[in-house]
Design an enzyme around this catalytic site. Sequence first.
Site, PDB file in Angstrom:
ATOM      1  N   ASP A  20       4.331 -13.731   3.613  1.00 50.44           N
ATOM      2  CA  ASP A  20       4.231 -12.456   4.502  1.00 50.44           C
ATOM      3  C   ASP A  20       5.880 -12.141   4.712  1.00 50.44           C
ATOM      4  O   ASP A  20       6.308 -11.080   4.748  1.00 50.44           O
ATOM      5  CB  ASP A  20       3.420 -12.241   5.343  1.00 50.44           C
ATOM      6  CG  ASP A  20       1.894 -12.262   4.794  1.00 50.44           C
ATOM      7  OD1 ASP A  20       1.615 -11.410   4.378  1.00 50.44           O
ATOM      8  OD2 ASP A  20       1.339 -13.242   5.130  1.00 50.44           O
ATOM      9  N   GLU A  62       7.017  -1.446   2.552  1.00 51.00           N
ATOM     10  CA  GLU A  62       6.586  -1.171   1.367  1.00 51.00           C
ATOM     11  C   GLU A  62       5.461  -0.049   1.265  1.00 51.00           C
ATOM     12  O   GLU A  62       4.768   0.118   2.141  1.00 51.00           O
ATOM     13  CB  GLU A  62       5.758  -2.664   0.973  1.00 51.00           C
ATOM     14  CG  GLU A  62       5.651  -2.714  -0.604  1.00 51.00           C
ATOM     15  CD  GLU A  62       5.494  -4.180  -0.880  1.00 51.00           C
ATOM     16  OE1 GLU A  62       5.895  -4.785  -1.491  1.00 51.00           O
ATOM     17  OE2 GLU A  62       4.081  -4.395  -0.527  1.00 51.00           O
ATOM     18  N   ASP A  98       6.438  -6.114   6.006  1.00 48.20           N
ATOM     19  CA  ASP A  98       5.320  -6.150   5.099  1.00 48.20           C
ATOM     20  C   ASP A  98       3.968  -5.900   5.979  1.00 48.20           C
ATOM     21  O   ASP A  98       3.508  -7.192   6.424  1.00 48.20           O
ATOM     22  CB  ASP A  98       5.209  -7.466   4.400  1.00 48.20           C
ATOM     23  CG  ASP A  98       4.116  -7.456   3.150  1.00 48.20           C
ATOM     24  OD1 ASP A  98       3.798  -6.580   2.712  1.00 48.20           O
ATOM     25  OD2 ASP A  98       3.940  -8.764   3.014  1.00 48.20           O
TER      26      ASP A  98
END
Length: 157
Positions: free
Chosen positions: A140, A67, A7
Amino acid sequence: MKILGVDPGSLVTGFGVIRTVKSDFEYITSGIIAADSREELAYRLKKIYDGVQQVLAEHQPDIVVIESVFYAQNVQSLLKLGQARGVVLLAAANNQLPLVEYSPREVKQSVTGNGAASKVQVYRSILQILNLKGQSLAHDETDALAIAICHSHRLKM
């Protein structure tokens, strides 16, 4: 299969490594790579790159999952996020690892059943899925683990 979920962020980049064993998930590790906001962006990006390289060397995943970019109202934030993503992509490429991207909506849908789930819902789902109840992880980290789990779900489909 060992999966590294990332992430990315220009200040905090989360990572999570899982192993898929049949239909189960084995939690291996997770953490954050935190940069100092007072540092120049180039040095923060280097810290992210070096941190991802260290995780790759230590855990030797089979694939890196990240992502995809989402819409942001602040153009400067979006540019910095894109640069952070770029160093993660570079680290994967330098290690000749395949890289897959999923949208935030796909990730949330995969781990919570709701594509519009909140960070808290994702957090709780990850702790339950990986049997990490009672542990304290950064959002996170759980976001990165969610990305890895999303990929594992997609492989099974």
